[in-house]
Design a protein around this motif. Structure first.
Motif, PDB file in Angstrom:
ATOM      1  N   PRO A  31       0.789  -1.229   0.000  1.00 21.40           N
ATOM      2  CA  PRO A  31       0.000   0.000   0.000  1.00 21.40           C
ATOM      3  C   PRO A  31       0.822   1.281   0.000  1.00 21.40           C
ATOM      4  CG  PRO A  31       0.199  -0.792   2.240  1.00 21.40           C
ATOM      5  CD  PRO A  31       0.921  -1.795   1.371  1.00 21.40           C
ATOM      6  N   ALA A  32       2.154   1.148  -0.045  1.00 24.50           N
ATOM      7  CA  ALA A  32       2.970   2.342   0.197  1.00 24.50           C
ATOM      8  C   ALA A  32       4.119   2.485  -0.784  1.00 24.50           C
ATOM      9  CB  ALA A  32       3.503   2.302   1.634  1.00 24.50           C
ATOM     10  N   LYS A  33       3.903   2.113  -2.029  1.00 28.36           N
ATOM     11  CA  LYS A  33       4.931   2.270  -3.051  1.00 28.36           C
ATOM     12  C   LYS A  33       4.850   3.659  -3.703  1.00 28.36           C
ATOM     13  CE  LYS A  33       6.712  -1.923  -3.035  1.00 28.36           C
ATOM     14  NZ  LYS A  33       8.129  -2.157  -2.667  1.00 28.36           N
ATOM     15  N   GLY A  34       5.941   4.040  -4.355  1.00 29.57           N
ATOM     16  CA  GLY A  34       5.952   5.249  -5.167  1.00 29.57           C
ATOM     17  C   GLY A  34       5.737   6.535  -4.405  1.00 29.57           C
ATOM     18  N   GLY A  35       6.269   6.621  -3.189  1.00 33.29           N
ATOM     19  CA  GLY A  35       6.158   7.863  -2.427  1.00 33.29           C
ATOM     20  C   GLY A  35       4.813   8.076  -1.770  1.00 33.29           C
ATOM     21  N   THR A  36       4.099   6.999  -1.442  1.00 33.35           N
ATOM     22  CA  THR A  36       2.774   7.124  -0.813  1.00 33.35           C
ATOM     23  C   THR A  36       2.778   6.735   0.662  1.00 33.35           C
ATOM     24  OG1 THR A  36       2.107   4.869  -1.456  1.00 33.35           O
ATOM     25  CG2 THR A  36       1.620   6.647  -3.012  1.00 33.35           C
ATOM     26  N   SER A  37       3.943   6.548   1.250  1.00 34.37           N
ATOM     27  CA  SER A  37       3.994   6.124   2.659  1.00 34.37           C
ATOM     28  C   SER A  37       3.748   7.279   3.629  1.00 34.37           C
ATOM     29  CB  SER A  37       5.357   5.492   2.973  1.00 34.37           C
ATOM     30  OG  SER A  37       6.384   6.483   2.980  1.00 34.37           O
ATOM     31  N   GLY A  38       3.980   8.513   3.172  1.00 42.69           N
ATOM     32  CA  GLY A  38       3.887   9.664   4.071  1.00 42.69           C
ATOM     33  C   GLY A  38       5.206   9.996   4.748  1.00 42.69           C
ATOM     34  N   SER A  39       6.298   9.328   4.340  1.00 40.61           N
ATOM     35  CA  SER A  39       7.596   9.554   4.986  1.00 40.61           C
ATOM     36  C   SER A  39       8.195  10.896   4.568  1.00 40.61           C
ATOM     37  CB  SER A  39       8.571   8.434   4.620  1.00 40.61           C
ATOM     38  OG  SER A  39       8.945   8.530   3.260  1.00 40.61           O
ATOM     39  N   ASP A  40       9.074  11.405   5.438  1.00 44.21           N
ATOM     40  CA  ASP A  40       9.800  12.639   5.133  1.00 44.21           C
ATOM     41  C   ASP A  40      11.013  12.364   4.253  1.00 44.21           C
ATOM     42  OD1 ASP A  40       8.275  14.575   6.808  1.00 44.21           O
ATOM     43  OD2 ASP A  40       8.946  13.249   8.425  1.00 44.21           O
ATOM     44  N   ILE A  41      11.642  11.217   4.488  1.00 39.40           N
ATOM     45  CA  ILE A  41      12.824  10.826   3.718  1.00 39.40           C
ATOM     46  C   ILE A  41      12.736   9.333   3.419  1.00 39.40           C
ATOM     47  CG2 ILE A  41      15.343  10.560   3.770  1.00 39.40           C
ATOM     48  CD1 ILE A  41      15.517  12.979   5.561  1.00 39.40           C
ATOM     49  N   THR A  42      13.097   8.967   2.200  1.00 39.80           N
ATOM     50  CA  THR A  42      13.209   7.569   1.812  1.00 39.80           C
ATOM     51  C   THR A  42      14.672   7.275   1.514  1.00 39.80           C
ATOM     52  OG1 THR A  42      10.988   7.536   0.847  1.00 39.80           O
ATOM     53  CG2 THR A  42      12.515   5.812   0.131  1.00 39.80           C
ATOM     54  N   ILE A  43      15.193   6.187   2.097  1.00 40.69           N
ATOM     55  CA  ILE A  43      16.591   5.826   1.851  1.00 40.69           C
ATOM     56  C   ILE A  43      16.668   4.401   1.304  1.00 40.69           C
ATOM     57  CG2 ILE A  43      17.607   7.422   3.526  1.00 40.69           C
ATOM     58  CD1 ILE A  43      17.754   5.187   5.536  1.00 40.69           C
ATOM     59  N   ALA A  44      17.765   4.113   0.607  1.00 43.22           N
ATOM     60  CA  ALA A  44      17.949   2.788   0.011  1.00 43.22           C
ATOM     61  C   ALA A  44      19.386   2.666  -0.470  1.00 43.22           C
ATOM     62  CB  ALA A  44      16.992   2.588  -1.166  1.00 43.22           C
TER      63      ALA A  44
END
Length: 395
Positions: A266-279
């Motif tokens: 349910p949270a792919k493509g920048g839909t998680s609501g996070s401030d920063i995504t890391i990988a």
């Protein structure tokens, strides 16, 4: 009242359990080893909070990142201890320096993944390094809210579905919350991991002392799975295998042992609501060769202005990059996994317990003749399409 009729509709974030005012929802483990909520109808007051807190039932809108970076922590020791470029530790140290609290995942004494809090830089070492199994959230959302309501700064890290679950649980934006998710391939079964460890111990060791899913002793791109242990004679030894040879990592990367909801994240493509995504910045050697030395480079996707302010770029070596280039070799940013064709067969046999998990994984990863033919046919078809497309463009 929360009711799971299709297991693909539960990501296991435990938001529903924590939000229930009557505490009438419990988490039960199924035969595949995954946990799902069960509500006691006799205690339920039908307030609907559990459904509102569920990230599978309502998703956030996708955000356009403010900035996308290839980044490396200038502290080489931290970088080498981290799975990629060491950016998480930099963010966490900044929060702790401001009197804040960091929520992250560590191993417990049985090498299961659990959430914990860190309030000193020394405690952050347990959070470093990937842990390829599903961590139980427990009361972490509830504890996070208590600390936020005390006006302390909080960094909460997790998979995209866990961050989405936290945001749905909180139901409002806290300026003192920094949420950090990471691009997730999928979450493997905890019980498969436990039985894998049990078999490993019985074959090789009396006591496992340390596990690294992503050891960099042979480099970042050729990472190894590493076990330190003490054998029955008290000798300290190490098992170290390339990730593509380790049977557990092969099952994980082949999508054989993942949670059902990983097909429907349910949270792919920048839909998680996070401030920063890391990988991990896979493909960095092709996109930005100057940022590649095989010691680990982080992909940092800054989603909000809060996240932009939180990242101390003076402590980084970094380069800006287009999002399309950044995720070209990281398809999990947008796409959910497609399960291995033998997944159901694996868990059916696993529940019977007649075959060891090492042997069972080997059996299920061997493609049948028909599966090999289909795989080859798809490859030929893709090649034909490419040739036709190239020919049409030349005309």
């Amino acid at each position: 009242m929360i009711e799971i009729k299709d297991k693909k509709q539960c990501c296991g974030c435990e938001a529903c359990v924590q939000v229930c005012p009557k505490q009438c929802i419990s988490f039960k483990q199924d035969t595949e080893g995954f946990f799902y909520p069960e509500a006691d109808a006799s205690q339920c007051i039908n307030c609907g909070l559990c459904d509102k807190a569920c990230p599978m039932q309502s998703q956030f809108n996708s955000v356009q990142p403010i900035e996308t970076l290839a980044a490396i922590n200038v502290d080489e020791d931290i970088r080498l201890e981290s799975s990629s470029g060491g950016v998480f530790t930099l963010l966490a140290e900044s929060v702790i320096a401001q009197g804040g609290v960091v929520f992250g995942v560590r191993f417990d004494k049985d090498f299961q993944a659990v959430y914990d809090v860190a309030e000193t830089p020394e405690q952050l070492s347990a959070f470093r390094g990937s842990k390829y199994l599903q961590a139980r959230v427990g009361d972490s959302f509830k504890n996070c809210k208590k600390i936020l309501d005390q006006n302390r700064l909080v960094l909460f890290s997790g998979t995209s579905c866990q961050i989405s679950g936290l945001k749905h649980y909180l139901r409002k934006d806290y300026q003192n919350l920094l949420s950090v998710d990471f691009i997730c391939h999928g979450t493997p079964s905890p019980i498969v991991w436990r039985k894998y460890i049990d078999e490993l111990k019985s074959e090789n060791a009396n006591t496992i002392t340390k596990i690294e899913f992503r050891s960099k002793i042979e480099g970042w791109t050729s990472f190894r799975m590493k076990f330190d242990y003490v054998d029955n004679e008290g000798n300290r030894k190490t098992i170290s295998t390339p990730f593509y040879e380790n049977i557990y990592m092969r099952a994980f990367l082949s999508n054989l042992i993942l949670r059902p909801s990983c097909q429907n994240c349910p949270a792919k493509g920048g839909t998680s609501g996070s401030d920063i995504t890391i990988a991990d910045f896979w493909g960095i050697q092709k996109v930005l060769p100057s940022m590649y030395d095989d010691k680990g480079t982080s992909l940092v996707i800054i989603n909000t202005e809060k996240g932009n302010k939180a990242l101390d770029k003076k402590q980084l070596r970094y380069e800006q990059v287009a999002l399309a280039d950044a995720i070209r070799h990281n398809p999990s940013y947008f796409s959910s996994v497609k399960f291995h064709p033998n997944r159901n067969s694996f868990f059916t046999q696993f529940a019977k317990g007649n075959v060891g998990v090492h042997e069972l994984i080997e059996q299920c990863l061997r493609l049948s003749l028909m599966q090999k033919i289909k795989k080859y046919a798809k490859k030929v078809l893709r090649r034909c399409r490419t040739i036709i497309f190239d020919y049409a463009n030349r005309k």
